[in-house]
Design a protein around this motif. Structure first.
Motif, short mmCIF file in Angstrom:
data_model
loop_
_atom_site.label_atom_id
_atom_site.label_comp_id
_atom_site.label_asym_id
_atom_site.label_seq_id
_atom_site.Cartn_x
_atom_site.Cartn_y
_atom_site.Cartn_z
N LYS A 61 0.83 -1.19 0.00
CA LYS A 61 0.00 0.00 0.00
C LYS A 61 0.87 1.25 0.00
N GLN A 62 0.62 2.13 -0.93
CA GLN A 62 1.37 3.38 -1.05
C GLN A 62 0.50 4.53 -0.54
N GLU A 63 1.18 5.58 -0.12
CA GLU A 63 0.46 6.78 0.32
C GLU A 63 0.28 7.72 -0.85
N LEU A 64 -0.95 8.05 -1.15
CA LEU A 64 -1.27 8.92 -2.29
C LEU A 64 -1.16 10.38 -1.89
N ASP A 65 -0.51 11.18 -2.76
CA ASP A 65 -0.44 12.62 -2.59
C ASP A 65 -1.00 13.27 -3.86
N PRO A 66 -2.30 13.64 -3.87
CA PRO A 66 -2.91 14.19 -5.09
C PRO A 66 -2.28 15.49 -5.56
N SER A 67 -1.54 16.16 -4.68
CA SER A 67 -0.91 17.42 -5.09
C SER A 67 0.24 17.19 -6.07
N LEU A 68 0.62 15.92 -6.26
CA LEU A 68 1.68 15.59 -7.22
C LEU A 68 1.11 15.16 -8.57
N MET A 69 -0.19 15.42 -8.75
CA MET A 69 -0.84 15.16 -10.04
C MET A 69 -1.59 16.42 -10.44
N GLY A 70 -1.61 16.71 -11.74
CA GLY A 70 -2.36 17.89 -12.18
C GLY A 70 -2.17 18.19 -13.65
N PHE A 71 -2.88 19.21 -14.11
CA PHE A 71 -2.81 19.69 -15.49
C PHE A 71 -2.02 20.99 -15.52
N GLN A 74 5.72 20.99 -10.67
CA GLN A 74 6.32 21.99 -9.79
C GLN A 74 7.41 22.79 -10.51
N SER A 75 7.58 22.54 -11.80
CA SER A 75 8.62 23.23 -12.56
C SER A 75 8.30 24.72 -12.70
N HIS A 76 9.34 25.54 -12.75
CA HIS A 76 9.18 26.98 -12.95
C HIS A 76 8.78 27.31 -14.39
N PHE A 77 8.89 26.33 -15.29
CA PHE A 77 8.67 26.61 -16.71
C PHE A 77 7.28 26.17 -17.19
N VAL A 78 6.41 25.81 -16.27
CA VAL A 78 5.05 25.43 -16.66
C VAL A 78 4.05 26.40 -16.04
#
Length: 408
Positions: free
Chosen positions: A37-47, A72-76
């Motif tokens: 079982k892994q711990e989900l972090d939804p903040s690491l997914m997005g458009f 989390q890139s500065h270029f997006v």
């Protein structure tokens, strides 16, 4: 959509200032792809949106930044992260693009050990004169451009029918096939024009894309068939095809069918589909094979004429045939090289606002190629293969004996 890829390209679009992106996400759920079982972090997914010019910077950043996460890139330009989305709920968001450029809408997943399932609906458009314009900025001129070429091909077809009627005694089956080529090319152009016009106004083609693919399929099959039949000298040099020439046709026509299927998949599914890149590769491979296959009949005809010129005593007629078929060979090479390599290359160096210029260059090259073929192989009473005099015969014999420029 059910996927665990770290990045998925949804759409690429050229924006003017004030352009907008709408997105609706629903039926969201996550599933671990690993046993433990892994711990989900939804903040690491997005458009997010990313400029074409920023892609190399993101790649460079990923190589030198530990624990790199693309969203989390500065270029997006971040659209939203999934910590704002509730499981099973519907989430709507909108972004206004202030700086004109080509942007790609991308889904990023920095937890590849989790796969995500969701329904996604996107809309990308510019706002021009207070109206939504669903065509990228560089494609706005395409409806008018394609309609102009439709008019040119319609006039071309009418003129060809007039020539065939006027020269009815000299019309061969190949001339009728050439007429069909013009007809389907013109129909493809009007469908392309209406397709783009409806997409520009409504965001959907309203069925014109289906007609475009159908007529494009027939145009592609007939174009390669005409090149092969002319290259073999069918109707001009001989009334029948040899087995090897029939085999070329039997190879090229099914390949054109497969190429058309690949074209439909590429045009209708988009880059978010798993096999989209594979279908692109299939499309390019088939196109290369078809382009290579059409050269063999032309080379066979030139060699046959060269050998016949030494034995049949019709030097002038054979010289004219050789000259014409050599010109045809070179023009086919030039046309295929220009439209398959140079035109896409031109598209990559043009500013995104002038994408339509690349399309205009490609269609102009196609029209020039058609004009060359139809002019040189038109039905005419003074057929260059048949009308020769004694002086021409003697001079041609001397040229064929001394000149080896017709060797391939």
């Amino acid at each position: 959509m059910d996927d665990a890829r770290p990045m998925i390209l949804f759409e690429r679009f050229g924006f003017s200032p004030g352009g907008q992106v709408d997105i609706s996400v629903s039926q969201v759920s996550w599933k671990s792809r690993q046993q433990q079982k892994q711990e989900l972090d939804p903040s690491l997914m997005g458009f997010f949106l990313v400029r074409d010019g920023s892609l190399p910077l993101i790649v460079n950043e990923s190589e030198y930044s530990p624990n790199f996460c693309v969203i989390q890139s500065h270029f997006v330009k971040l659209f939203f992260k999934f910590d704002n989305v509730s499981v099973g709920a519907t989430y709507n968001s909108k972004v206004v693009v202030s700086e004109p450029d080509v942007y790609s809408l991308v889904f990023g997943n920095c937890q590849p050990e989790f796969s995500i399932t969701m329904q996604v609906h996107t809309a990308m458009y510019n706002v021009i004169d207070s109206r939504k314009d669903y065509l990228p900025l560089g494609e706005i001129e395409l409806p008018k451009l394609y309609f102009l070429f439709f008019l040119l091909y319609a006039f071309f077809f009418i003129f060809w029918v007039y020539v065939c009627v006027k020269q009815r005694p000299t019309v061969d089956k190949i001339h009728l096939i050439m007429g069909a080529l013009l007809l389907f090319k013109g129909l493809k152009m009007i469908c392309a024009s209406e397709d783009k016009a409806y997409v520009r106004r409504t965001g959907t083609p309203h069925g014109w894309d289906v007609a475009f693919y159908v007529f494009g399929f027939f145009k592609g099959v007939i174009l390669f068939t005409v090149i092969i039949l002319i290259g073999t000298g069918w109707s001009f040099l001989k009334p029948f095809l040899q087995d090897r020439e029939k085999n070329v046709l039997m190879i090229v026509i099914p390949l054109q069918v497969l190429e058309n299927i690949a074209s439909v998949v590429i045009g209708e599914t988009g880059p978010a589909t798993k096999d989209w890149i594979t279908w692109n590769q299939i499309f390019l491979l088939i196109d290369v094979v078809c382009c290579a296959a059409v050269f063999f009949p032309i080379i066979w005809s030139i060699k046959s004429l060269r050998e016949a010129s030494k034995t049949d005593g019709k030097a002038a007629r054979n010289l004219k045939k050789l000259t014409l078929f050599k010109q045809f060979y070179l023009v086919v090479i030039g046309y295929l090289y220009f439209t398959r390599i140079l035109v896409p290359a031109i598209g990559t160096i043009l500013d995104f606002r002038f994408f339509w210029v690349g399309a205009a260059v490609g269609e102009t090259a196609s029209l020039a190629f058609y004009v060359f073929i139809f002019h040189n192989f038109q039905p005419t009473e003074r057929n260059p293969y048949l009308v020769v005099d004694e002086d021409e015969e003697a001079e041609a014999g001397r040229i064929l004996e001394e000149d080896d420029s017709f060797e391939l």
